[in-house]
Scaffold this motif. Structure first.
Motif, PDB file in Angstrom:
ATOM      1  N   LEU A 232     -43.349  18.931  31.025  1.00 46.01           N
ATOM      2  CA  LEU A 232     -44.121  17.689  30.950  1.00 46.01           C
ATOM      3  C   LEU A 232     -43.541  16.641  31.905  1.00 46.01           C
ATOM      4  N   ILE A 233     -42.243  16.503  31.901  1.00 46.62           N
ATOM      5  CA  ILE A 233     -41.588  15.530  32.785  1.00 46.62           C
ATOM      6  C   ILE A 233     -41.828  15.889  34.247  1.00 46.62           C
ATOM      7  N   ALA A 234     -41.639  17.167  34.589  1.00 51.57           N
ATOM      8  CA  ALA A 234     -41.838  17.605  35.971  1.00 51.57           C
ATOM      9  C   ALA A 234     -43.273  17.350  36.423  1.00 51.57           C
ATOM     10  N   ALA A 235     -44.248  17.671  35.573  1.00 52.90           N
ATOM     11  CA  ALA A 235     -45.651  17.454  35.916  1.00 52.90           C
ATOM     12  C   ALA A 235     -45.945  15.958  36.065  1.00 52.90           C
ATOM     13  N   PHE A 236     -45.421  15.153  35.159  1.00 50.05           N
ATOM     14  CA  PHE A 236     -45.639  13.707  35.198  1.00 50.05           C
ATOM     15  C   PHE A 236     -45.090  13.113  36.499  1.00 50.05           C
ATOM     16  N   GLN A 237     -43.920  13.585  36.927  1.00 46.96           N
ATOM     17  CA  GLN A 237     -43.305  13.062  38.143  1.00 46.96           C
ATOM     18  C   GLN A 237     -44.111  13.383  39.390  1.00 46.96           C
ATOM     19  N   LYS A 238     -44.940  14.414  39.337  1.00 46.02           N
ATOM     20  CA  LYS A 238     -45.758  14.793  40.493  1.00 46.02           C
ATOM     21  C   LYS A 238     -46.981  13.899  40.662  1.00 46.02           C
ATOM     22  N   ILE A 239     -47.336  13.136  39.633  1.00 46.22           N
ATOM     23  CA  ILE A 239     -48.505  12.254  39.703  1.00 46.22           C
ATOM     24  C   ILE A 239     -48.105  10.995  40.467  1.00 46.22           C
ATOM     25  N   GLU A 240     -48.692  10.834  41.651  1.00 45.78           N
ATOM     26  CA  GLU A 240     -48.313   9.711  42.513  1.00 45.78           C
ATOM     27  C   GLU A 240     -49.066   8.420  42.186  1.00 45.78           C
ATOM     28  N   ASP A 241     -50.229   8.535  41.601  1.00 47.64           N
ATOM     29  CA  ASP A 241     -51.050   7.369  41.281  1.00 47.64           C
ATOM     30  C   ASP A 241     -50.433   6.627  40.093  1.00 47.64           C
TER      31      ASP A 241
ATOM     32  N   SER B  33     -51.386   3.936  38.441  1.00 43.48           N
ATOM     33  CA  SER B  33     -52.283   3.549  37.349  1.00 43.48           C
ATOM     34  C   SER B  33     -52.604   4.747  36.460  1.00 43.48           C
ATOM     35  N   LEU B  34     -52.729   5.921  37.040  1.00 44.91           N
ATOM     36  CA  LEU B  34     -52.957   7.126  36.250  1.00 44.91           C
ATOM     37  C   LEU B  34     -51.727   7.437  35.396  1.00 44.91           C
ATOM     38  N   ARG B  35     -50.537   7.282  35.983  1.00 44.00           N
ATOM     39  CA  ARG B  35     -49.308   7.524  35.221  1.00 44.00           C
ATOM     40  C   ARG B  35     -49.219   6.579  34.032  1.00 44.00           C
ATOM     41  N   LYS B  36     -49.519   5.293  34.261  1.00 45.36           N
ATOM     42  CA  LYS B  36     -49.469   4.307  33.170  1.00 45.36           C
ATOM     43  C   LYS B  36     -50.478   4.648  32.085  1.00 45.36           C
ATOM     44  N   SER B  37     -51.670   5.050  32.500  1.00 47.54           N
ATOM     45  CA  SER B  37     -52.710   5.405  31.546  1.00 47.54           C
ATOM     46  C   SER B  37     -52.293   6.616  30.702  1.00 47.54           C
ATOM     47  N   LEU B  38     -51.758   7.636  31.359  1.00 49.68           N
ATOM     48  CA  LEU B  38     -51.307   8.828  30.632  1.00 49.68           C
ATOM     49  C   LEU B  38     -50.165   8.497  29.679  1.00 49.68           C
ATOM     50  N   LEU B  39     -49.233   7.684  30.134  1.00 46.73           N
ATOM     51  CA  LEU B  39     -48.110   7.288  29.283  1.00 46.73           C
ATOM     52  C   LEU B  39     -48.620   6.519  28.070  1.00 46.73           C
ATOM     53  N   GLY B  40     -49.576   5.603  28.286  1.00 49.87           N
ATOM     54  CA  GLY B  40     -50.158   4.855  27.173  1.00 49.87           C
ATOM     55  C   GLY B  40     -50.836   5.769  26.165  1.00 49.87           C
ATOM     56  N   THR B  41     -51.535   6.777  26.664  1.00 47.54           N
ATOM     57  CA  THR B  41     -52.210   7.739  25.786  1.00 47.54           C
ATOM     58  C   THR B  41     -51.195   8.515  24.950  1.00 47.54           C
ATOM     59  N   ILE B  42     -50.148   8.982  25.599  1.00 46.07           N
ATOM     60  CA  ILE B  42     -49.110   9.743  24.891  1.00 46.07           C
ATOM     61  C   ILE B  42     -48.408   8.870  23.859  1.00 46.07           C
ATOM     62  N   GLN B  43     -48.102   7.634  24.234  1.00 44.53           N
ATOM     63  CA  GLN B  43     -47.442   6.730  23.284  1.00 44.53           C
ATOM     64  C   GLN B  43     -48.349   6.422  22.100  1.00 44.53           C
ATOM     65  N   ALA B  44     -49.650   6.236  22.351  1.00 46.76           N
ATOM     66  CA  ALA B  44     -50.599   5.975  21.260  1.00 46.76           C
ATOM     67  C   ALA B  44     -50.679   7.181  20.326  1.00 46.76           C
ATOM     68  N   ALA B  45     -50.706   8.381  20.907  1.00 44.10           N
ATOM     69  CA  ALA B  45     -50.758   9.588  20.087  1.00 44.10           C
ATOM     70  C   ALA B  45     -49.489   9.724  19.249  1.00 44.10           C
ATOM     71  N   ALA B  46     -48.348   9.436  19.852  1.00 50.12           N
ATOM     72  CA  ALA B  46     -47.081   9.528  19.120  1.00 50.12           C
ATOM     73  C   ALA B  46     -47.026   8.510  17.987  1.00 50.12           C
ATOM     74  N   THR B  47     -47.506   7.303  18.243  1.00 49.87           N
ATOM     75  CA  THR B  47     -47.528   6.265  17.222  1.00 49.87           C
ATOM     76  C   THR B  47     -48.460   6.659  16.078  1.00 49.87           C
ATOM     77  N   ALA B  48     -49.630   7.183  16.419  1.00 49.17           N
ATOM     78  CA  ALA B  48     -50.596   7.616  15.393  1.00 49.17           C
ATOM     79  C   ALA B  48     -50.001   8.738  14.569  1.00 49.17           C
ATOM     80  N   PHE B  49     -49.346   9.691  15.208  1.00 47.66           N
ATOM     81  CA  PHE B  49     -48.740  10.810  14.491  1.00 47.66           C
ATOM     82  C   PHE B  49     -47.615  10.334  13.606  1.00 47.66           C
TER      83      PHE B  49
END
Length: 141
Positions: free
Chosen positions: A106-115, A117-133
């Motif tokens: 997951l970390i390696a794939a995330f680091q390959k995303i150069e955009d 705004s996309l990285r921030k959006s994905l991080l926000g989604t993951i954090q929201a999912a973790a908080t909900a869980f």
């Protein structure tokens, strides 16, 4: 009093960082062992934090892996500060979070995303999912 030769929390953090960098470089434990004159079993023991890495060996690893020696300690303060009050059942050992291959991927794939705004959006989604869980887990307790 703990035996000073036993691996500690920092040894496990260093081991995880060795594993992470080896995977970033797409090296097998065997190949890293060859570069360092070690068996893959010894590399495995270092990565798991079972064996301590000497200062000299860590220097050799940093050179072979193309990172400064401080790379292996990145984030250790946060982990040690966060878990400083934690006392394990087996005494005073501090346990590092487990960096599974899934987390490393997951970390390696995330680091390959150069955009950014996309990285921030994905991080926000993951954090929201973790908080909900986490909220669901607390409701079940």
């Amino acid at each position: 009093m703990a035996d000073n030769k036993l691996p500690s929390g920092i040894d496990r953090v260093v081991g995880q960082r060795i594993r992470w960098r080896r995977k970033e470089l797409k090296l097998t434990q065997e190949k890293l062992g060859e570069l360092l004159g070690l068996t893959f079993q010894q590399v495995q023991k270092y990565e798991k934090g079972v064996n301590r890495v000497s200062a000299g060996r860590l220097f050799e690893m940093s050179t072979a892996m193309g990172v400064p020696i401080t790379y292996f300690f990145d984030g250790a303060e946060t982990f040690l500060d966060h878990d400083a009050g934690y006392v394990a059942e087996d005494g005073d050992a501090i346990h590092a979070p487990v960096m599974t291959s899934e987390i490393l991927d997951l970390i390696a794939a995330f680091q390959k995303i150069e955009d950014q705004s996309l990285r921030k959006s994905l991080l926000g989604t993951i954090q929201a999912a973790a908080t909900a869980f986490d909220g669901k887990q607390q409701d079940e307790d």
